[in-house]
Design a protein around this motif. Structure first.
Motif, mmCIF file in Angstrom:
data_model
loop_
_atom_site.group_PDB
_atom_site.id
_atom_site.type_symbol
_atom_site.label_atom_id
_atom_site.label_comp_id
_atom_site.label_asym_id
_atom_site.label_seq_id
_atom_site.Cartn_x
_atom_site.Cartn_y
_atom_site.Cartn_z
ATOM 1 N N ILE A 80 8.152 19.126 13.800
ATOM 2 C CA ILE A 80 8.443 18.655 12.441
ATOM 3 C C ILE A 80 9.738 17.850 12.427
ATOM 4 N N ALA A 81 10.804 18.417 13.005
ATOM 5 C CA ALA A 81 12.092 17.720 13.027
ATOM 6 C C ALA A 81 12.031 16.486 13.929
ATOM 7 N N LEU A 82 11.307 16.585 15.050
ATOM 8 C CA LEU A 82 11.164 15.434 15.944
ATOM 9 C C LEU A 82 10.502 14.273 15.217
ATOM 10 N N HIS A 83 9.426 14.553 14.513
ATOM 11 C CA HIS A 83 8.733 13.489 13.788
ATOM 12 C C HIS A 83 9.577 12.977 12.627
ATOM 13 N N SER B 163 -6.516 12.161 10.509
ATOM 14 C CA SER B 163 -5.663 13.054 11.281
ATOM 15 C C SER B 163 -5.228 12.352 12.558
ATOM 16 N N VAL B 164 -3.999 12.604 12.984
ATOM 17 C CA VAL B 164 -3.434 11.948 14.161
ATOM 18 C C VAL B 164 -2.759 12.996 15.042
ATOM 19 N N ARG B 165 -3.282 13.211 16.226
ATOM 20 C CA ARG B 165 -2.574 14.033 17.207
ATOM 21 C C ARG B 165 -1.614 13.119 17.959
ATOM 22 N N VAL B 166 -0.354 13.499 18.003
ATOM 23 C CA VAL B 166 0.656 12.663 18.644
ATOM 24 C C VAL B 166 1.427 13.480 19.672
ATOM 25 N N ILE B 167 1.775 12.819 20.778
ATOM 26 C CA ILE B 167 2.645 13.403 21.800
ATOM 27 C C ILE B 167 3.763 12.390 22.008
ATOM 28 N N VAL B 168 4.951 12.732 21.488
ATOM 29 C CA VAL B 168 6.064 11.791 21.436
ATOM 30 C C VAL B 168 7.164 12.242 22.389
ATOM 31 N N GLY B 169 7.727 11.287 23.122
ATOM 32 C CA GLY B 169 8.844 11.585 24.008
ATOM 33 C C GLY B 169 9.995 10.625 23.787
ATOM 34 N N GLU B 170 11.187 11.006 24.291
ATOM 35 C CA GLU B 170 12.340 10.125 24.186
ATOM 36 C C GLU B 170 12.101 8.827 24.954
ATOM 37 N N THR B 171 11.348 8.935 26.064
ATOM 38 C CA THR B 171 10.925 7.773 26.841
ATOM 39 C C THR B 171 9.415 7.860 27.018
ATOM 40 N N THR C 293 -4.225 4.612 4.903
ATOM 41 C CA THR C 293 -2.858 4.726 4.399
ATOM 42 C C THR C 293 -2.318 6.148 4.422
ATOM 43 N N GLY C 294 -3.119 7.100 4.868
ATOM 44 C CA GLY C 294 -2.663 8.477 4.995
ATOM 45 C C GLY C 294 -2.794 8.932 6.435
ATOM 46 N N PHE C 295 -1.731 9.567 6.965
ATOM 47 C CA PHE C 295 -1.744 10.048 8.339
ATOM 48 C C PHE C 295 -1.305 11.508 8.362
ATOM 49 N N LEU C 296 -2.239 12.380 8.731
ATOM 50 C CA LEU C 296 -1.932 13.793 8.887
ATOM 51 C C LEU C 296 -1.540 14.000 10.346
ATOM 52 N N MET C 297 -0.221 14.111 10.601
ATOM 53 C CA MET C 297 0.305 14.099 11.966
ATOM 54 C C MET C 297 0.539 15.522 12.464
ATOM 55 N N ARG C 298 0.198 15.695 13.737
ATOM 56 C CA ARG C 298 0.382 17.007 14.338
ATOM 57 C C ARG C 298 0.484 16.857 15.849
ATOM 58 N N GLY C 299 1.449 17.561 16.442
ATOM 59 C CA GLY C 299 1.538 17.611 17.887
ATOM 60 C C GLY C 299 1.019 18.934 18.399
ATOM 61 N N MET D 93 0.851 -1.187 0.000
ATOM 62 C CA MET D 93 0.000 0.000 0.000
ATOM 63 C C MET D 93 0.887 1.237 0.000
ATOM 64 N N SER D 94 0.353 2.356 -0.397
ATOM 65 C CA SER D 94 1.140 3.585 -0.488
ATOM 66 C C SER D 94 0.881 4.449 0.738
ATOM 67 N N LEU D 95 1.882 4.546 1.619
ATOM 68 C CA LEU D 95 1.770 5.344 2.835
ATOM 69 C C LEU D 95 2.004 6.808 2.499
ATOM 70 N N GLU D 96 1.122 7.675 2.973
ATOM 71 C CA GLU D 96 1.283 9.115 2.775
ATOM 72 C C GLU D 96 1.327 9.789 4.142
ATOM 73 N N ILE D 97 2.401 10.537 4.387
ATOM 74 C CA ILE D 97 2.585 11.265 5.635
ATOM 75 C C ILE D 97 2.346 12.746 5.366
ATOM 76 N N LEU D 98 1.422 13.326 6.110
ATOM 77 C CA LEU D 98 1.054 14.714 5.902
ATOM 78 C C LEU D 98 1.252 15.515 7.181
ATOM 79 N N GLY D 99 1.446 16.822 7.002
ATOM 80 C CA GLY D 99 1.506 17.757 8.116
ATOM 81 C C GLY D 99 0.545 18.909 7.876
ATOM 82 N N VAL D 100 0.568 19.879 8.788
ATOM 83 C CA VAL D 100 -0.274 21.069 8.673
ATOM 84 C C VAL D 100 0.635 22.282 8.579
ATOM 85 N N LEU D 101 0.503 23.033 7.506
ATOM 86 C CA LEU D 101 1.284 24.251 7.312
ATOM 87 C C LEU D 101 0.390 25.450 7.605
#
Length: 387
Positions: A357-360, A227-235, A344-350, A1-9
């Motif tokens: 952007i750089a973290l993701h 759309s996916v709201r994500v909160i990502v940490g090193e741990t 197959t598409g995920f619009l990611m935003r924290g 499948m074709s994965l598409e990664i999107l953001g919000v500008l």
């Protein structure tokens, strides 16, 4: 499948927890964010449209000039520009960007907000109009001879665009909405169906089935995005501390808005409106669904956290869907459960628009692409095989 990664500008570095500061329209930040998306392996960005935001076409053209491969999903509301002219505008953007244009048709869920721009059609009328609008754009993009049209909402003679989308094809059309009519009309004209936010897996599977049924009745293929709201940490502990900070920031921002309401007629922040009638996110049935999710457990499935949804109810803020919380590997693993059901598409935003952007790009996106490739290899799908 074709994965598409999107953001919000956006036109500035802001989120629901922003407390003000900085220019309301930040040209330098638009360029920095666009370049960061381009350099961190995002495929496409959404550029929003509503009754108070700057023109997304202009932002898309500017962003295209400072990026190399980043594609665009320009939000566009039928009803304010003739579809023949919109077709030429999108074809122009597609050519200026080297084939990177996309249109996200925004029919609009909130009558009060649509009336700010003079649109007094009902929601049902708007969905019928949007479908006719897309049909017209497709005719203009594909026809080498003048086109006539006499429909319910539009009538014209001898429309023609000398400029066609790159490669002579069509520009991808994204579509959203949760009502049966939204699904019906989207299935007639759209390429991608965008789900507004994450839901528990059993509810999302039901939504995906409804989407597939609607498109199956038309015989057209569909790609599904969420759309996916994500909160990502090193741990994992760091991620949960960040999640708690988001809730506290939402509370503080809501208190600030309440003080503005009580103290003066000062215009409210467009990022955090307290009046539900003016909230441009999650009106109608979408809001009811999120309120029901907020009434349940704090943690669902692997790591779907309803804390920000509960906070948005408690603090009378625009409704926020649940978020995935954890390390990059944990969040990507949870996202693969949605990918496996055909999303197959995920619009990611924290909640730190530029910083995330750089973290993701460093941690989350490479993990997502690896896990998606491993999934496809297990089930025998090619990267470009439709779902």
């Amino acid at each position: 499948m074709s994965l598409e990664i999107l953001g919000v500008l956006l036109h500035r570095n802001a989120s629901e927890i922003s407390r003000g500061g900085g220019p309301a329209f930040d040209v330098d930040m638009i360029e920095k964010m666009a370049r960061a998306f381009d350099e961190n392996d995002f495929d496409r960005v959404l550029i929003l449209q509503n009754s108070f935001a700057p023109d997304p076409f202009a932002i898309a053209n500017y962003a295209a000039a400072v990026t190399e491969k980043l594609a665009f999903m320009v939000a566009h509301r039928p009803g304010f520009i003739a579809p023949t002219m919109a077709a030429r505008m999108f074809a122009t953007l597609d050519n200026l960007s080297g084939g990177r244009a996309g249109v996200h048709v925004i029919t609009g869920a909130n009558d009060t907000e649509l009336e700010c721009d003079g649109d007094f059609h009902t929601k049902e009328e708007r969905y019928h109009r949007s479908a006719e609008y897309v049909e017209i754009m497709r005719k203009v993009w594909s026809s080498g001879t003048p086109v006539d049209h006499n429909g319910t909402y539009y009538r014209f003679n001898k429309a023609l665009s000398e400029l066609k989308p790159v490669g002579g094809g069509a520009i991808p059309v994204y579509w959203g909405g949760s009502s049966p009519l939204a699904l019906e009309k989207g299935a007639e004209v759209a390429d991608v169906y965008a789900i507004g936010g994450l839901k528990p897996l059993d509810q999302m599977a039901s939504t995906v089935a409804q989407i597939r049924d609607a498109w199956a009745r038309t015989g057209r293929p569909v790609r599904i995005q969420t759309s996916v709201r994500v909160i990502v940490g090193e741990t994992e502990d760091a991620a949960w501390r960040a999640a708690a900070d988001v809730v506290e920031a939402l509370r503080e921002t809501a208190l600030e808005q309440q003080r503005k309401i009580a103290g003066s007629d000062e215009a409210l922040s467009t990022g955090m409106r307290l009046d539900p009638k003016l909230a441009t996110t999650k009106g109608g049935s979408g809001r009811e669904e999120l309120e029901a999710i907020a009434g349940g457990k704090d943690l669902l499935d692997k790591r779907l956290w309803t804390g920000i949804t509960k906070a948005s109810v408690s603090f009378s803020t625009p409704m926020l869907p649940p978020a995935l919380v954890g390390t990059a590997e944990q969040v990507a693993d949870a996202m693969m459960d949605y990918y496996a059901m055909g999303i197959t598409g995920f619009l990611m935003r924290g909640f730190d628009l530029y910083g995330d952007i750089a973290l993701h790009g460093r941690d989350l996106i490479p993990t997502l692409r690896r896990l998606a490739a491993e999934h496809d290899a297990r089930v025998g799908l090619s990267e470009t095989q439709p779902v």
